[in-house]
Design a protein around this motif. Structure first.
Motif, PDB file in Angstrom:
ATOM      1  N   GLU A 127      37.202  39.223  50.813  1.00 38.13           N
ATOM      2  CA  GLU A 127      37.118  39.976  49.571  1.00 38.13           C
ATOM      3  C   GLU A 127      38.226  39.562  48.603  1.00 38.13           C
ATOM      4  O   GLU A 127      38.014  39.482  47.385  1.00 38.13           O
ATOM      5  CB  GLU A 127      37.211  41.474  49.859  1.00 38.13           C
ATOM      6  CG  GLU A 127      36.005  42.065  50.567  1.00 38.13           C
ATOM      7  CD  GLU A 127      34.782  42.088  49.661  1.00 38.13           C
ATOM      8  OE1 GLU A 127      34.940  42.064  48.430  1.00 38.13           O
ATOM      9  OE2 GLU A 127      33.660  42.105  50.195  1.00 38.13           O
ATOM     10  N   ARG A 128      39.375  39.255  49.169  1.00 39.92           N
ATOM     11  CA  ARG A 128      40.484  38.833  48.327  1.00 39.92           C
ATOM     12  C   ARG A 128      40.197  37.465  47.705  1.00 39.92           C
ATOM     13  O   ARG A 128      40.479  37.240  46.521  1.00 39.92           O
ATOM     14  CB  ARG A 128      41.753  38.784  49.175  1.00 39.92           C
ATOM     15  CG  ARG A 128      43.054  38.809  48.372  1.00 39.92           C
ATOM     16  CD  ARG A 128      43.539  37.416  48.081  1.00 39.92           C
ATOM     17  NE  ARG A 128      44.727  37.436  47.241  1.00 39.92           N
ATOM     18  CZ  ARG A 128      45.144  36.419  46.524  1.00 39.92           C
ATOM     19  NH1 ARG A 128      44.442  35.290  46.500  1.00 39.92           N
ATOM     20  NH2 ARG A 128      46.223  36.511  45.786  1.00 39.92           N
ATOM     21  N   ARG A 129      39.635  36.536  48.474  1.00 41.15           N
ATOM     22  CA  ARG A 129      39.277  35.225  47.934  1.00 41.15           C
ATOM     23  C   ARG A 129      38.204  35.357  46.863  1.00 41.15           C
ATOM     24  O   ARG A 129      38.233  34.657  45.836  1.00 41.15           O
ATOM     25  CB  ARG A 129      38.796  34.300  49.048  1.00 41.15           C
ATOM     26  CG  ARG A 129      39.883  33.912  50.047  1.00 41.15           C
ATOM     27  CD  ARG A 129      39.453  32.721  50.878  1.00 41.15           C
ATOM     28  NE  ARG A 129      38.193  32.973  51.577  1.00 41.15           N
ATOM     29  CZ  ARG A 129      38.099  33.534  52.775  1.00 41.15           C
ATOM     30  NH1 ARG A 129      39.201  33.921  53.418  1.00 41.15           N
ATOM     31  NH2 ARG A 129      36.924  33.703  53.345  1.00 41.15           N
ATOM     32  N   ARG A 130      37.246  36.242  47.081  1.00 39.72           N
ATOM     33  CA  ARG A 130      36.202  36.463  46.071  1.00 39.72           C
ATOM     34  C   ARG A 130      36.800  37.012  44.787  1.00 39.72           C
ATOM     35  O   ARG A 130      36.443  36.563  43.676  1.00 39.72           O
ATOM     36  CB  ARG A 130      35.154  37.431  46.614  1.00 39.72           C
ATOM     37  CG  ARG A 130      33.993  37.686  45.635  1.00 39.72           C
ATOM     38  CD  ARG A 130      33.198  38.896  46.056  1.00 39.72           C
ATOM     39  NE  ARG A 130      34.005  40.092  46.009  1.00 39.72           N
ATOM     40  CZ  ARG A 130      34.281  40.766  44.903  1.00 39.72           C
ATOM     41  NH1 ARG A 130      33.806  40.355  43.739  1.00 39.72           N
ATOM     42  NH2 ARG A 130      35.030  41.848  44.939  1.00 39.72           N
ATOM     43  N   ALA A 131      37.720  37.988  44.891  1.00 39.60           N
ATOM     44  CA  ALA A 131      38.348  38.560  43.700  1.00 39.60           C
ATOM     45  C   ALA A 131      39.178  37.519  42.956  1.00 39.60           C
ATOM     46  O   ALA A 131      39.203  37.499  41.712  1.00 39.60           O
ATOM     47  CB  ALA A 131      39.220  39.757  44.088  1.00 39.60           C
ATOM     48  N   ASP A 132      39.856  36.645  43.690  1.00 39.51           N
ATOM     49  CA  ASP A 132      40.648  35.608  43.038  1.00 39.51           C
ATOM     50  C   ASP A 132      39.750  34.617  42.306  1.00 39.51           C
ATOM     51  O   ASP A 132      40.051  34.210  41.168  1.00 39.51           O
ATOM     52  CB  ASP A 132      41.494  34.880  44.094  1.00 39.51           C
ATOM     53  CG  ASP A 132      42.371  33.811  43.478  1.00 39.51           C
ATOM     54  OD1 ASP A 132      43.268  34.140  42.682  1.00 39.51           O
ATOM     55  OD2 ASP A 132      42.148  32.621  43.786  1.00 39.51           O
ATOM     56  N   ALA A 133      38.637  34.220  42.933  1.00 42.40           N
ATOM     57  CA  ALA A 133      37.708  33.312  42.263  1.00 42.40           C
ATOM     58  C   ALA A 133      37.079  33.966  41.035  1.00 42.40           C
ATOM     59  O   ALA A 133      36.929  33.332  39.979  1.00 42.40           O
ATOM     60  CB  ALA A 133      36.624  32.860  43.240  1.00 42.40           C
ATOM     61  N   GLN A 134      36.736  35.251  41.152  1.00 39.72           N
ATOM     62  CA  GLN A 134      36.155  35.962  40.020  1.00 39.72           C
ATOM     63  C   GLN A 134      37.148  36.090  38.873  1.00 39.72           C
ATOM     64  O   GLN A 134      36.767  36.026  37.698  1.00 39.72           O
ATOM     65  CB  GLN A 134      35.687  37.352  40.467  1.00 39.72           C
ATOM     66  CG  GLN A 134      34.912  38.111  39.406  1.00 39.72           C
ATOM     67  CD  GLN A 134      33.656  37.385  38.999  1.00 39.72           C
ATOM     68  OE1 GLN A 134      32.901  36.919  39.848  1.00 39.72           O
ATOM     69  NE2 GLN A 134      33.404  37.282  37.696  1.00 39.72           N
ATOM     70  N   ARG A 135      38.417  36.219  39.209  1.00 44.15           N
ATOM     71  CA  ARG A 135      39.429  36.284  38.152  1.00 44.15           C
ATOM     72  C   ARG A 135      39.490  34.966  37.386  1.00 44.15           C
ATOM     73  O   ARG A 135      39.600  34.959  36.153  1.00 44.15           O
ATOM     74  CB  ARG A 135      40.795  36.608  38.752  1.00 44.15           C
ATOM     75  CG  ARG A 135      41.891  36.755  37.703  1.00 44.15           C
ATOM     76  CD  ARG A 135      43.277  36.632  38.303  1.00 44.15           C
ATOM     77  NE  ARG A 135      44.285  36.710  37.246  1.00 44.15           N
ATOM     78  CZ  ARG A 135      44.640  35.693  36.475  1.00 44.15           C
ATOM     79  NH1 ARG A 135      44.064  34.514  36.626  1.00 44.15           N
ATOM     80  NH2 ARG A 135      45.575  35.856  35.549  1.00 44.15           N
ATOM     81  N   ARG A 136      39.440  33.848  38.100  1.00 42.46           N
ATOM     82  CA  ARG A 136      39.468  32.552  37.420  1.00 42.46           C
ATOM     83  C   ARG A 136      38.226  32.370  36.549  1.00 42.46           C
ATOM     84  O   ARG A 136      38.310  31.836  35.429  1.00 42.46           O
ATOM     85  CB  ARG A 136      39.574  31.428  38.451  1.00 42.46           C
ATOM     86  CG  ARG A 136      40.877  31.454  39.250  1.00 42.46           C
ATOM     87  CD  ARG A 136      41.116  30.139  39.952  1.00 42.46           C
ATOM     88  NE  ARG A 136      40.028  29.807  40.871  1.00 42.46           N
ATOM     89  CZ  ARG A 136      39.972  30.168  42.149  1.00 42.46           C
ATOM     90  NH1 ARG A 136      40.960  30.913  42.664  1.00 42.46           N
ATOM     91  NH2 ARG A 136      38.966  29.807  42.915  1.00 42.46           N
ATOM     92  N   VAL A 137      37.080  32.813  37.045  1.00 43.22           N
ATOM     93  CA  VAL A 137      35.849  32.734  36.250  1.00 43.22           C
ATOM     94  C   VAL A 137      35.972  33.594  34.996  1.00 43.22           C
ATOM     95  O   VAL A 137      35.591  33.189  33.894  1.00 43.22           O
ATOM     96  CB  VAL A 137      34.636  33.158  37.084  1.00 43.22           C
ATOM     97  CG1 VAL A 137      33.391  33.292  36.216  1.00 43.22           C
ATOM     98  CG2 VAL A 137      34.384  32.151  38.197  1.00 43.22           C
ATOM     99  N   THR A 138      36.517  34.803  35.153  1.00 43.67           N
ATOM    100  CA  THR A 138      36.684  35.710  34.014  1.00 43.67           C
ATOM    101  C   THR A 138      37.601  35.105  32.958  1.00 43.67           C
ATOM    102  O   THR A 138      37.332  35.207  31.749  1.00 43.67           O
ATOM    103  CB  THR A 138      37.242  37.055  34.486  1.00 43.67           C
ATOM    104  OG1 THR A 138      36.334  37.648  35.430  1.00 43.67           O
ATOM    105  CG2 THR A 138      37.447  38.010  33.321  1.00 43.67           C
TER     106      THR A 138
END
Length: 423
Positions: free
Chosen positions: A318-329
């Motif tokens: 979940e943490r890796r997903r949130a970090d990737a989503q932050r970069r996308v955002t």
């Protein structure tokens, strides 16, 4: 650039604004006070369901923070031994009674980890509340600008109807004097009827725009609108394009909050792997000797089937997903800011062209054509062409100004600053 657009809007739209206010008063019986954009935003913020939902979410997160800080409750245990048996243990006269208290002891920083998760959720809820408020302001601003532009379009249509009426009367006089054919009178009457239909259409659009704004702010819009909002404050300046940076924006702050919550979730999952202790101090009454003795128990769960490793793996994913989503955002926000800046610049350029010398030239050409037509120097086709050109330029000017203000509002929404953590 924005100062130039604002000056042009003020110079070329004064008559249109005056006509809009006059026509609006006559057609809808406007009797209330002037409703400004800030007042409309404040009214919408007090009645919007989205604002209520966001406030409730903050209250829920705050209550969850208090719950996360609470320690586990102890348990009271009473044991009765050696009763309802045979021989000397028949009945309850030989029963031994033990009373103890089971006290859970959390180890591994579980309480601190829970509090960190709750703090992250509270911060995320506050950001969501700020996002809801920014969205409400953008929605109201768009509706207000659209309603104001509709008022000006109605003024333009009413002015064109007045001019078409004057032209029709002039054509009638020319025909009666034998200086023109009846065809000119028919064409002028068609133009007048078309202009009248345009007024009715513009009036319906104004009523619809006002109704949309009224639904959003939660009350009828009975007063006049501040149509000068289409030109913006004369003291403001658009300035050169700023770098498209996502830092400090609401969207990136929300992504950062999600990442922070994921980090806290990882720490909580890791703390859950440490077994807790349960201690049970108590006293026992021995019926045989009528004595009292102290007892003490310690219990530790055995992580044979669930050692918490799977939960840690899930939290890390979940943490890796949130970090990737932050970069996308961050990439998406920077692209949206850049697109909004281009849109605002293009709208400002269009407003500069439509509201500048081109509009002045069209107004002067139409004025000369009207005078020349009345004096018999110009034909009707020249007059109609000049009037059509002026109408197109007026409409293009209002559309460009409204488009610029809408693009500027969307840009302000994208770059709205995020609230500081803890506020």
């Amino acid at each position: 650039m924005f100062r130039y657009v604002a000056a042009l809007a003020a110079a070329t739209s004064c008559v249109a604004i005056a006509h809009a206010q006059q026509v609006g008063t006559e057609s809808r019986q406007i009797s209330g006070p002037l409703l400004t954009l800030d007042q409309a935003v404040a009214l919408a913020g007090g009645s919007a369901p989205a604002a209520d939902a966001a406030a409730a979410e903050v209250d829920a997160a705050t209550a969850a923070r208090r719950v996360a800080g609470l320690r586990p409750n102890p348990a009271l245990a009473v044991e009765v031994e050696n009763f309802v048996g045979t021989g000397p243990y028949k009945g309850v006269n030989g029963a031994d009674v033990t009373a103890s208290v089971a006290i859970p002891l959390e180890l591994g920083g579980k309480r601190q980890a829970r509090i960190a998760v709750a703090d992250a959720a509270t911060h995320r809820a506050r950001i969501e509340q700020a996002i809801a408020q920014a969205d409400i302001r953008l929605q109201v601003t768009e509706l207000y600008i659209q309603a104001s532009a509709a008022e000006v379009r109605l003024a333009i249509a009413a002015d064109q109807f007045r001019i078409a009426g004057d032209t029709a009367r002039a054509a009638t006089i020319r025909v009666q004097a034998g200086r023109a054919s009846p065809l000119e009178q028919e064409r002028a009457e068609v133009a007048r009827l078309t202009a009248e239909a345009g007024v009715e259409k513009a009036r319906r659009l104004v009523d619809a725009a006002r109704a949309n704004l009224a639904r959003r702010i939660g009350r009828p819009v009975t007063g006049a609108l501040d149509i000068a909002v289409l030109g913006g404050p004369a003291s403001a300046a658009m300035g050169p394009p700023r770098p498209a940076m996502a830092t400090g924006t609401l969207a990136l702050a929300a992504a950062d909050a999600n990442l922070g919550a994921a980090d806290a979730g990882v720490r909580l999952a890791q703390s859950q792997r440490v077994p807790d202790l349960t201690v049970g101090p108590g006293i026992r009454r021995l019926e045989a000797t009528n004595d009292v003795a102290a007892v003490f128990s310690v219990s530790v769960p055995l992580p044979l089937f669930n050692n918490g490793r799977a939960a840690v793996d899930q939290a890390n994913a979940e943490r890796r997903r949130a970090d990737a989503q932050r970069r996308v955002t961050a990439l998406d926000v920077e692209q949206q800011i850049g697109d909004a800046q281009v849109e605002a610049a293009n709208a400002a350029a269009a407003a500069r062209v439509a509201s500048g010398p081109a509009l002045s030239a069209a107004m002067e050409a139409a004025r000369i054509a009207r005078i020349g037509y009345r004096e018999g120097k110009f034909g009707q086709l020249e007059l109609l062409d000049a009037e059509r050109t002026l109408t197109d330029m007026r409409s293009a000017s209002i559309e460009a100004l409204a488009s610029y203000q809408l693009a500027k509002a969307r840009l302000e929404r994208l770059t709205a600053p995020a609230p500081l953590e803890g506020n």
